[in-house]
Design a protein around this motif. Structure first.
Motif, short mmCIF file in Angstrom:
data_model
loop_
_atom_site.label_atom_id
_atom_site.label_comp_id
_atom_site.label_asym_id
_atom_site.label_seq_id
_atom_site.Cartn_x
_atom_site.Cartn_y
_atom_site.Cartn_z
N MET A 1 6.81 8.33 6.49
CA MET A 1 5.91 7.71 6.98
C MET A 1 4.84 8.95 7.84
SD MET A 1 6.84 4.57 6.39
CE MET A 1 6.35 3.44 7.78
N VAL A 2 3.68 8.69 7.48
CA VAL A 2 2.75 9.39 8.38
C VAL A 2 1.66 8.59 9.04
CG1 VAL A 2 2.57 11.28 6.67
CG2 VAL A 2 0.99 9.51 6.58
N GLN A 3 1.22 9.09 10.25
CA GLN A 3 0.10 8.58 10.98
C GLN A 3 -1.19 9.38 10.56
OE1 GLN A 3 1.45 7.97 14.99
NE2 GLN A 3 2.60 6.09 14.21
N THR A 4 -2.32 8.98 10.33
CA THR A 4 -3.44 9.80 10.18
C THR A 4 -4.39 9.19 11.08
OG1 THR A 4 -4.26 8.16 8.63
CG2 THR A 4 -3.30 10.29 7.90
N LYS B 1 -7.07 7.71 3.01
CA LYS B 1 -7.75 7.25 1.46
C LYS B 1 -7.37 8.55 0.59
CE LYS B 1 -11.52 5.55 -1.14
NZ LYS B 1 -10.59 5.89 -2.25
N ALA B 2 -7.57 9.64 1.02
CA ALA B 2 -7.32 10.77 0.13
C ALA B 2 -5.95 11.11 -0.13
CB ALA B 2 -7.94 11.89 0.72
N LEU B 3 -4.97 11.09 0.94
CA LEU B 3 -3.60 10.88 0.56
C LEU B 3 -3.04 9.78 -0.12
CD1 LEU B 3 -0.68 11.95 1.03
CD2 LEU B 3 -0.58 10.49 3.19
N CYS B 4 -3.65 8.44 -0.05
CA CYS B 4 -3.28 7.56 -1.12
C CYS B 4 -3.72 7.73 -2.47
CB CYS B 4 -3.80 6.32 -0.58
SG CYS B 4 -3.02 5.49 0.93
N ASP B 5 -4.98 8.20 -2.58
CA ASP B 5 -5.45 8.55 -3.68
C ASP B 5 -4.40 9.70 -4.60
OD1 ASP B 5 -7.50 6.67 -3.80
OD2 ASP B 5 -8.94 8.31 -3.06
N HIS B 6 -4.21 10.61 -3.66
CA HIS B 6 -3.19 11.38 -4.47
C HIS B 6 -1.74 11.04 -4.74
CE1 HIS B 6 -0.99 15.35 -5.04
NE2 HIS B 6 -0.12 14.83 -4.01
N LEU B 7 -1.51 10.21 -3.97
CA LEU B 7 -0.09 9.52 -4.24
C LEU B 7 -0.33 8.78 -5.44
CD1 LEU B 7 1.27 8.46 -0.69
CD2 LEU B 7 2.05 10.56 -2.32
N HIS B 8 -1.30 8.02 -5.59
CA HIS B 8 -1.56 7.07 -6.85
C HIS B 8 -1.71 7.97 -8.06
CE1 HIS B 8 -3.93 4.90 -9.47
NE2 HIS B 8 -3.28 3.98 -9.46
N GLU C 1 4.55 5.73 -13.42
CA GLU C 1 5.31 4.92 -12.67
C GLU C 1 4.35 3.88 -12.00
OE1 GLU C 1 6.33 7.59 -9.48
OE2 GLU C 1 8.08 8.47 -10.42
N HIS C 2 5.15 2.74 -11.92
CA HIS C 2 4.36 1.54 -11.54
C HIS C 2 4.09 1.14 -10.08
CE1 HIS C 2 6.00 -0.95 -15.45
NE2 HIS C 2 5.08 0.07 -15.51
N TYR C 3 4.42 2.02 -9.17
CA TYR C 3 4.30 1.73 -7.89
C TYR C 3 4.50 3.06 -7.00
CZ TYR C 3 9.17 1.50 -6.78
OH TYR C 3 10.55 1.76 -6.84
N TYR C 4 4.03 3.24 -5.88
CA TYR C 4 4.35 4.27 -4.94
C TYR C 4 4.40 3.72 -3.40
CZ TYR C 4 -0.29 4.32 -3.49
OH TYR C 4 -1.87 3.89 -3.19
N LYS C 5 4.99 4.33 -2.52
CA LYS C 5 4.98 3.96 -1.32
C LYS C 5 3.98 4.00 -0.48
CE LYS C 5 9.37 2.27 -1.43
NZ LYS C 5 10.11 1.26 -0.77
N ASP C 6 3.54 3.30 0.40
CA ASP C 6 2.27 3.40 1.35
C ASP C 6 2.88 4.60 2.38
OD1 ASP C 6 0.80 2.84 3.94
OD2 ASP C 6 -0.43 2.28 2.27
N CYS D 1 -5.96 -6.07 -4.92
CA CYS D 1 -5.24 -4.97 -4.86
C CYS D 1 -5.69 -3.76 -4.88
CB CYS D 1 -4.45 -5.13 -6.16
SG CYS D 1 -3.47 -6.54 -6.61
N ARG D 2 -5.06 -2.55 -4.04
CA ARG D 2 -5.85 -1.37 -3.95
C ARG D 2 -6.43 -0.66 -5.13
NH1 ARG D 2 -2.33 2.29 -0.15
NH2 ARG D 2 -2.73 0.83 1.23
N HIS D 3 -5.48 -0.79 -6.27
CA HIS D 3 -5.75 -0.01 -7.66
C HIS D 3 -6.11 -0.91 -8.54
CE1 HIS D 3 -4.83 3.47 -5.33
NE2 HIS D 3 -3.54 2.96 -5.10
N CYS D 4 -6.89 -1.94 -8.40
CA CYS D 4 -7.24 -3.08 -9.38
C CYS D 4 -7.69 -2.43 -10.42
CB CYS D 4 -7.99 -4.17 -8.71
SG CYS D 4 -8.60 -5.43 -9.97
N ALA D 5 -7.03 -2.77 -11.66
CA ALA D 5 -7.79 -2.31 -12.94
C ALA D 5 -8.74 -3.05 -13.48
CB ALA D 5 -6.60 -2.26 -14.04
N TYR D 6 -9.22 -4.12 -12.96
CA TYR D 6 -10.23 -4.91 -13.36
C TYR D 6 -11.53 -5.06 -12.37
CZ TYR D 6 -6.29 -6.07 -16.12
OH TYR D 6 -5.25 -6.05 -17.01
N GLY D 7 -11.54 -4.13 -11.53
CA GLY D 7 -12.85 -4.16 -10.48
C GLY D 7 -12.94 -5.16 -9.60
#
Length: 70
Positions: free
Chosen positions: A4-7, A14-21, A29-34, A58-64
């Protein structure tokens, strides 16, 4: 690994989430932990395999889909 991190900066978060994604998606993989909440976040791969948009914003919606926009 769960961590767990606090930013203080939304751009850093957002950059961290993009990296984890990208890391999870690259491994097929189908998921990662926020990093802030520990909640499961589906990757774009999971959405692509579902085959349709659920319209939940959804954060990473494939359909825009962006929740709240028409």
């Amino acid at each position: 690994m769960i961590f767990m991190v606090q930013t203080t900066n939304e751009a850093d978060y957002k950059a961290l989430c993009d990296h984890l994604h990208a890391e999870a998606y690259g491994k097929g993989e189908h998921y990662y932990k926020d990093p802030a909440t520990g909640y499961i976040v589906f990757t774009r791969l999971k959405h692509e395999q579902r085959g349709y948009c659920c319209k939940s914003g959804c954060r990473h919606c494939a359909y825009g889909y962006v929740k709240g926009k028409v």
